[in-house]
Scaffold this active site. Structure first.
Site, PDB file in Angstrom:
ATOM      1  N   ASP A 259       2.553   5.398  -6.620  1.00 16.84           N
ATOM      2  CA  ASP A 259       3.820   5.274  -5.889  1.00 16.84           C
ATOM      3  C   ASP A 259       5.038   5.237  -6.786  1.00 16.84           C
ATOM      4  OD1 ASP A 259       1.838   3.474  -3.761  1.00 16.84           O
ATOM      5  OD2 ASP A 259       3.094   5.124  -3.038  1.00 16.84           O
TER       6      ASP A 259
ATOM      7  N   HIS B 218       0.867  -1.201   0.000  1.00 17.12           N
ATOM      8  CA  HIS B 218       0.000   0.000   0.000  1.00 17.12           C
ATOM      9  C   HIS B 218       0.896   1.241   0.000  1.00 17.12           C
ATOM     10  CE1 HIS B 218      -3.409   2.502   0.626  1.00 17.12           C
ATOM     11  NE2 HIS B 218      -3.695   2.248   1.893  1.00 17.12           N
TER      12      HIS B 218
ATOM     13  N   HIS C  78      -2.576  -2.370  -9.555  1.00 18.63           N
ATOM     14  CA  HIS C  78      -3.573  -1.729  -8.690  1.00 18.63           C
ATOM     15  C   HIS C  78      -4.822  -2.596  -8.679  1.00 18.63           C
ATOM     16  CE1 HIS C  78      -6.131   1.365  -6.942  1.00 18.63           C
ATOM     17  NE2 HIS C  78      -5.012   1.959  -6.579  1.00 18.63           N
TER      18      HIS C  78
HETATM   19  C1  SDX Z   1      -1.508   2.196  -3.362  1.00 10.77           C
HETATM   20  O1  SDX Z   1      -6.200   0.721  -3.156  1.00 10.77           O
HETATM   21  C2  SDX Z   1      -5.725   1.874  -3.449  1.00 10.77           C
HETATM   22  O2  SDX Z   1      -6.423   2.749  -4.009  1.00 10.77           O
HETATM   23  C3  SDX Z   1      -4.271   2.072  -3.045  1.00 10.77           C
HETATM   24  C4  SDX Z   1      -3.680   3.426  -3.487  1.00 10.77           C
HETATM   25  C5  SDX Z   1      -4.324   4.598  -2.768  1.00 10.77           C
HETATM   26  O3  SDX Z   1      -4.234   5.723  -3.261  1.00 10.77           O
HETATM   27  O4  SDX Z   1      -4.809   4.354  -1.608  1.00 10.77           O
HETATM   28  O5  SDX Z   1      -3.817   3.605  -4.891  1.00 10.77           O
HETATM   29  C6  SDX Z   1      -2.184   3.485  -3.108  1.00 10.77           C
HETATM   30  O6  SDX Z   1      -1.436   1.381  -2.482  1.00 10.77           O
HETATM   31  C7  SDX Z   1      -0.964   1.914  -4.728  1.00 10.77           C
HETATM   32  C8  SDX Z   1      -0.366   0.479  -4.856  1.00 10.77           C
HETATM   33  C9  SDX Z   1       1.051   0.508  -4.253  1.00 10.77           C
HETATM   34  N1  SDX Z   1       1.556  -0.886  -4.140  1.00 10.77           N
HETATM   35  C10 SDX Z   1       2.497  -1.340  -4.997  1.00 10.77           C
HETATM   36  O7  SDX Z   1       2.968  -0.699  -5.939  1.00 10.77           O
HETATM   37  C11 SDX Z   1       2.957  -2.756  -4.688  1.00 10.77           C
HETATM   38  C12 SDX Z   1       3.010  -3.575  -5.974  1.00 10.77           C
HETATM   39  N2  SDX Z   1       1.656  -3.830  -6.447  1.00 10.77           N
HETATM   40  C13 SDX Z   1       1.060  -5.089  -6.177  1.00 10.77           C
HETATM   41  O8  SDX Z   1       1.398  -5.664  -4.935  1.00 10.77           O
HETATM   42  C14 SDX Z   1      -0.419  -5.161  -6.527  1.00 10.77           C
HETATM   43  O9  SDX Z   1      -0.546  -4.637  -7.792  1.00 10.77           O
HETATM   44  C15 SDX Z   1      -1.442  -4.509  -5.629  1.00 10.77           C
HETATM   45  C16 SDX Z   1      -1.281  -4.915  -4.199  1.00 10.77           C
HETATM   46  C17 SDX Z   1      -1.345  -3.036  -5.736  1.00 10.77           C
HETATM   47  C18 SDX Z   1      -2.810  -4.962  -6.122  1.00 10.77           C
HETATM   48  O10 SDX Z   1      -2.883  -6.293  -5.843  1.00 10.77           O
HETATM   49  P1  SDX Z   1      -4.125  -7.194  -6.311  1.00 10.77           P
HETATM   50  O11 SDX Z   1      -5.245  -6.373  -6.868  1.00 10.77           O
HETATM   51  O12 SDX Z   1      -4.439  -8.079  -5.168  1.00 10.77           O
HETATM   52  O13 SDX Z   1      -3.538  -7.969  -7.546  1.00 10.77           O
HETATM   53  P2  SDX Z   1      -2.953  -9.404  -7.460  1.00 10.77           P
HETATM   54  O14 SDX Z   1      -1.958  -9.438  -6.351  1.00 10.77           O
HETATM   55  O15 SDX Z   1      -4.104 -10.355  -7.420  1.00 10.77           O
HETATM   56  O16 SDX Z   1      -2.157  -9.567  -8.848  1.00 10.77           O
HETATM   57  C19 SDX Z   1      -2.854  -9.908 -10.038  1.00 10.77           C
HETATM   58  C20 SDX Z   1      -1.792 -10.419 -10.979  1.00 10.77           C
HETATM   59  C21 SDX Z   1      -0.855 -11.445 -10.339  1.00 10.77           C
HETATM   60  O17 SDX Z   1      -0.339 -12.271 -11.383  1.00 10.77           O
HETATM   61  P3  SDX Z   1      -0.903 -13.773 -11.486  1.00 10.77           P
HETATM   62  O18 SDX Z   1      -0.610 -14.408 -10.147  1.00 10.77           O
HETATM   63  O19 SDX Z   1      -2.405 -13.616 -11.743  1.00 10.77           O
HETATM   64  O20 SDX Z   1      -0.131 -14.353 -12.650  1.00 10.77           O
HETATM   65  O21 SDX Z   1      -0.929  -9.332 -11.367  1.00 10.77           O
HETATM   66  C22 SDX Z   1       0.383  -9.577 -10.911  1.00 10.77           C
HETATM   67  C23 SDX Z   1       0.291 -10.621  -9.826  1.00 10.77           C
HETATM   68  O22 SDX Z   1       1.499 -11.359  -9.730  1.00 10.77           O
HETATM   69  N3  SDX Z   1       0.902  -8.334 -10.352  1.00 10.77           N
HETATM   70  C24 SDX Z   1       2.148  -7.925 -10.446  1.00 10.77           C
HETATM   71  C25 SDX Z   1       2.187  -6.684  -9.799  1.00 10.77           C
HETATM   72  N4  SDX Z   1       0.972  -6.386  -9.338  1.00 10.77           N
HETATM   73  C26 SDX Z   1       0.175  -7.422  -9.672  1.00 10.77           C
HETATM   74  N5  SDX Z   1       3.243  -8.508 -11.000  1.00 10.77           N
HETATM   75  C27 SDX Z   1       4.387  -7.792 -10.901  1.00 10.77           C
HETATM   76  N6  SDX Z   1       4.512  -6.581 -10.306  1.00 10.77           N
HETATM   77  C28 SDX Z   1       3.432  -6.023  -9.747  1.00 10.77           C
HETATM   78  N7  SDX Z   1       3.553  -4.828  -9.148  1.00 10.77           N
END
Ligand code: SDX
Length: 376
Positions: free
Chosen positions: A313, A223, A262
């Site tokens: 971010d 997050h 996201h």
């Molecule tokens: C913020 O919710 C909000 O609005 C948050 C925010 C706000 O203003 O409050 O926007 C602020 O928190 C932004 C996000 C910051 N976090 C990161 O940058 C961390 C990296 N991102 C990921 O951990 C992820 O994208 C999340 C946590 C942000 C979202 O996770 P989800 O919706 O649970 O997605 P998921 O984990 O189910 O992933 C879906 C697929 C997966 O691949 P498969 O297993 O289906 O093959 O997408 C892939 C994931 O591996 N994936 C990524 C990835 N994010 C998702 N692969 C590589 N790098 C990534 N960053």
């Protein structure tokens, strides 16, 4: 055990409340506060106006904004006992640990916390918005052995934060960049930290407990903690030529690349677009900026078709680094902005409160026999 509603891990896609505060169009990569596009807020507003608009759930009138600004400026200072608490914190504490601990402590020094009406909660919200920058700046000065810089009531919210942090007044440009960054981070629908604050508030607990929960949730790397890790990633990559190999290796290991993806956006985060422009201006297309461009290019090529794009971010750290701010202060800056959204959502939800109490899908057995320990 079958449940009345379909199970959704992480409550993905499950509406948990109704709100007018902000709306995210994930497919089109749009964000609105009170129905107004984020680009217009960033262009024409100030963080103070955004914070008040969120608390009022409408655009404030000139006189209201003037009073709010004056009240914020006079509420910035902390009780002396709380300043002592900050000075006694272990100097190697993470600034988010300090912020969470101090906000929790502040309840003990706020008479309004003993009242449970919404007006008292509004006054507490204003105090929290006013004081987050003071807590962060005081700890940063203390851990560096520098004199604390008291708030300057002649400066706006963003400018005063930079002033307390650096001990000198920022340029108008620097103050404006910080002001826009705070606007962009102020609210974002039902994100994890906002939801955490609302869950606590829904039990009719106090505002300080609710906001402490929000800080705890924002601290996590999935997050608000991502921005700090993005800059550490750029340092690890070290040069633009190494970016492609670094990203591909990370993806091959099924690791997350911080600053991408996201739960709601399946397009480019509109906040990242705006921050990218400031990052380019501030860093003058530095090595880190070139690394960022390369990481973005590779990630969109590899994951764009799965809806994975830069989020807020990814470029925010370059902006804060360009303002000379330490990396572990990036998430606290996110909190300095988001406390407006947290408090606004709590006040909105409490107008028609219902305690949050979801269900869990039970996967165990039932009616088992208790076996005495000697028989196990
Ligand atoms: C913020 O919710 C909000 O609005 C948050 C925010 C706000 O203003 O409050 O926007 C602020 O928190 C932004 C996000 C910051 N976090 C990161 O940058 C961390 C990296 N991102 C990921 O951990 C992820 O994208 C999340 C946590 C942000 C979202 O996770 P989800 O919706 O649970 O997605 P998921 O984990 O189910 O992933 C879906 C697929 C997966 O691949 P498969 O297993 O289906 O093959 O997408 C892939 C994931 O591996 N994936 C990524 C990835 N994010 C998702 N692969 C590589 N790098 C990534 N960053």
């Amino acid at each position: 055990m079958s449940e009345k509603y379909p199970f959704s891990k992480g409550l993905a896609g499950v509406p948990a409340a109704e709100t007018v505060l902000s709306y995210i169009d994930g497919e089109r990569g749009k964000l609105y506060y009170l129905g107004i596009p984020i680009e217009e807020w960033a262009e024409s507003s100030t963080f103070e106006e955004v914070a008040l608009a969120l608390l009022l759930r409408r655009l404030p009138k000139r006189e209201e904004l003037k009073m709010f600004n004056a009240a914020l400026r006079s509420a910035r200072e902390l009780p002396p006992e709380v300043v002592d608490f900050i000075l006694d914190m272990p100097l190697d504490s993470h600034p988010m640990t300090v912020l969470r601990s101090v906000v929790s402590l502040l309840e003990a020094y706020d008479y309004d916390a003993k009242l449970d009406d919404l007006e008292a909660k509004f006054r507490i919200s204003l105090r929290l918005i006013a004081r987050f920058p003071t807590v962060v700046a005081y700890f940063d000065r203390a851990r560096k052995g520098l004199e604390l810089v008291p708030p300057d009531p002649t400066l706006g919210h963003a400018a005063n934060f930079l002033y307390m942090l650096k001990g000198e007044r920022p340029t108008d440009y620097e103050a404006r960049v910080m002001d826009v960054a705070l606007i962009l981070h102020a609210d974002h629908g039902m994100n994890a930290s906002t939801f955490a604050s609302m869950v606590v508030a829904s039990t009719l607990s106090d505002m300080y407990s609710a906001i402490t929960a929000g800080i705890g949730a924002l601290k996590g790397p999935l997050h608000g903690g991502a921005n700090e890790r993005v800059l550490r990633m750029f340092r690890e990559i070290d040069s633009p030529e190494k970016a492609e190999e670094y990203v591909l290796a990370k993806l091959a290991r099924k690791e997350r690349v911080m600053g991408f993806g996201h739960r709601v956006y399946k397009a480019y985060d509109p906040r990242a677009r705006i921050l990218k422009r400031y990052a380019e201006e501030l860093t003058k297309r530095s090595e880190y900026y070139q690394i960022a461009l390369k990481v973005e290019e590779v990630m969109i090529r590899e994951k764009g078709q799965k809806g994975i794009f830069p989020n807020v971010d990814f470029y925010s750290g370059l902006v804060y680094n360009g303002l000379g701010i330490d990396t572990d202060l990036f998430t606290p800056i996110f909190a300095i902005a988001r406390v407006a959204g947290w408090t606004a959502h709590v006040l909105e939800y409490l107008e028609d409160n219902r305690i949050f109490r979801p269900r869990a899908v039970y996967k165990g057995e039932i009616d088992k026999r208790y076996t005495p320990i000697d028989e196990r």
